[in-house]
Design a protein around this motif. Structure first.
Motif, PDB file in Angstrom:
ATOM      1  N   ALA A   1      25.195   5.709  28.341  1.00 32.71           N
ATOM      2  CA  ALA A   1      26.385   6.543  28.430  1.00 32.71           C
ATOM      3  C   ALA A   1      27.625   5.661  28.501  1.00 32.71           C
ATOM      4  CB  ALA A   1      26.316   7.428  29.659  1.00 32.71           C
ATOM      5  N   GLN A   2      28.683   6.114  27.870  1.00 36.51           N
ATOM      6  CA  GLN A   2      29.927   5.366  27.942  1.00 36.51           C
ATOM      7  C   GLN A   2      30.500   5.503  29.344  1.00 36.51           C
ATOM      8  OE1 GLN A   2      32.791   6.464  25.036  1.00 36.51           O
ATOM      9  NE2 GLN A   2      31.966   5.073  23.524  1.00 36.51           N
ATOM     10  N   SER A   3      30.681   4.392  29.978  1.00 39.28           N
ATOM     11  CA  SER A   3      31.232   4.392  31.324  1.00 39.28           C
ATOM     12  C   SER A   3      32.752   4.313  31.236  1.00 39.28           C
ATOM     13  CB  SER A   3      30.697   3.198  32.104  1.00 39.28           C
ATOM     14  OG  SER A   3      31.336   3.115  33.347  1.00 39.28           O
ATOM     15  N   ASP A   4      33.433   5.042  32.118  1.00 36.14           N
ATOM     16  CA  ASP A   4      34.889   4.956  32.133  1.00 36.14           C
ATOM     17  C   ASP A   4      35.390   4.027  33.234  1.00 36.14           C
ATOM     18  OD1 ASP A   4      34.301   6.539  34.289  1.00 36.14           O
ATOM     19  OD2 ASP A   4      35.965   7.921  33.962  1.00 36.14           O
ATOM     20  N   VAL A   5      34.493   3.267  33.840  1.00 39.35           N
ATOM     21  CA  VAL A   5      34.872   2.322  34.889  1.00 39.35           C
ATOM     22  C   VAL A   5      35.543   1.122  34.226  1.00 39.35           C
ATOM     23  CG1 VAL A   5      34.030   0.837  36.730  1.00 39.35           C
ATOM     24  CG2 VAL A   5      32.993   3.062  36.356  1.00 39.35           C
ATOM     25  N   LEU A   6      36.731   0.794  34.701  1.00 38.69           N
ATOM     26  CA  LEU A   6      37.462  -0.334  34.135  1.00 38.69           C
ATOM     27  C   LEU A   6      36.932  -1.646  34.691  1.00 38.69           C
ATOM     28  CD1 LEU A   6      41.059   1.105  34.370  1.00 38.69           C
ATOM     29  CD2 LEU A   6      39.764   0.698  32.297  1.00 38.69           C
ATOM     30  N   PRO A   7      36.783  -2.677  33.853  1.00 33.71           N
ATOM     31  CA  PRO A   7      36.380  -3.991  34.355  1.00 33.71           C
ATOM     32  C   PRO A   7      37.421  -4.530  35.342  1.00 33.71           C
ATOM     33  CG  PRO A   7      36.204  -3.903  31.959  1.00 33.71           C
ATOM     34  CD  PRO A   7      36.901  -2.658  32.400  1.00 33.71           C
TER      35      PRO A   7
END
Length: 128
Positions: free
Chosen positions: A16-22
């Protein structure tokens, strides 16, 4: 027997595409310099953008850009090409929230009442 191995074989999990920013991207967004447009420019910006917050945002080591949804996404994609669509959208929302807070702070500063003089500000009248 071949059908048994196919049936019980592990299927690769869908990523799943995660929306957590690095962490490095988040640090750059937090260090961005934001110059809000409020006060005399508010009438101009409301007619152009429908009341949206307008600001100049300068990411570290990059040029400033006039922030809105499209230019913010374009700037994040050029600065951080490794981000997926969900992360770019989250970064734009983060910058939008920071721009709104900066505009509120500047508006409050512009509308603040001047402090009355204090006893420590007293100076004697000049002699003639």
């Amino acid at each position: 027997m071949r059908w048994l191995t196919r049936f019980f074989a592990r299927q690769p999990a869908a990523v799943a595409q995660s929306d957590v920013l690095p962490a490095d991207v988040l640090a750059a967004l937090e260090a961005a310099n934001i110059i809000p447009r409020v006060g005399a420019h508010a009438a101009d910006t409301e007619s152009e953008t429908g009341g949206e917050t307008r600001a100049i945002i300068m990411l570290p080591g990059r040029r400033g850009f006039r922030f809105d949804g499209e230019t913010g996404a374009r700037a994040l994609r050029s600065a951080f090409p490794e981000l997926n669509d969900a992360q770019v959208a989250r970064g734009v929302r983060f910058l939008s929230a920071r721009a709104a807070i900066a505009a509120q702070d500047k508006e409050a500063w512009l509308n603040a009442e001047p402090e009355p003089p204090k006893w420590s500000d007293w100076k004697p009248l000049p002699r003639w």
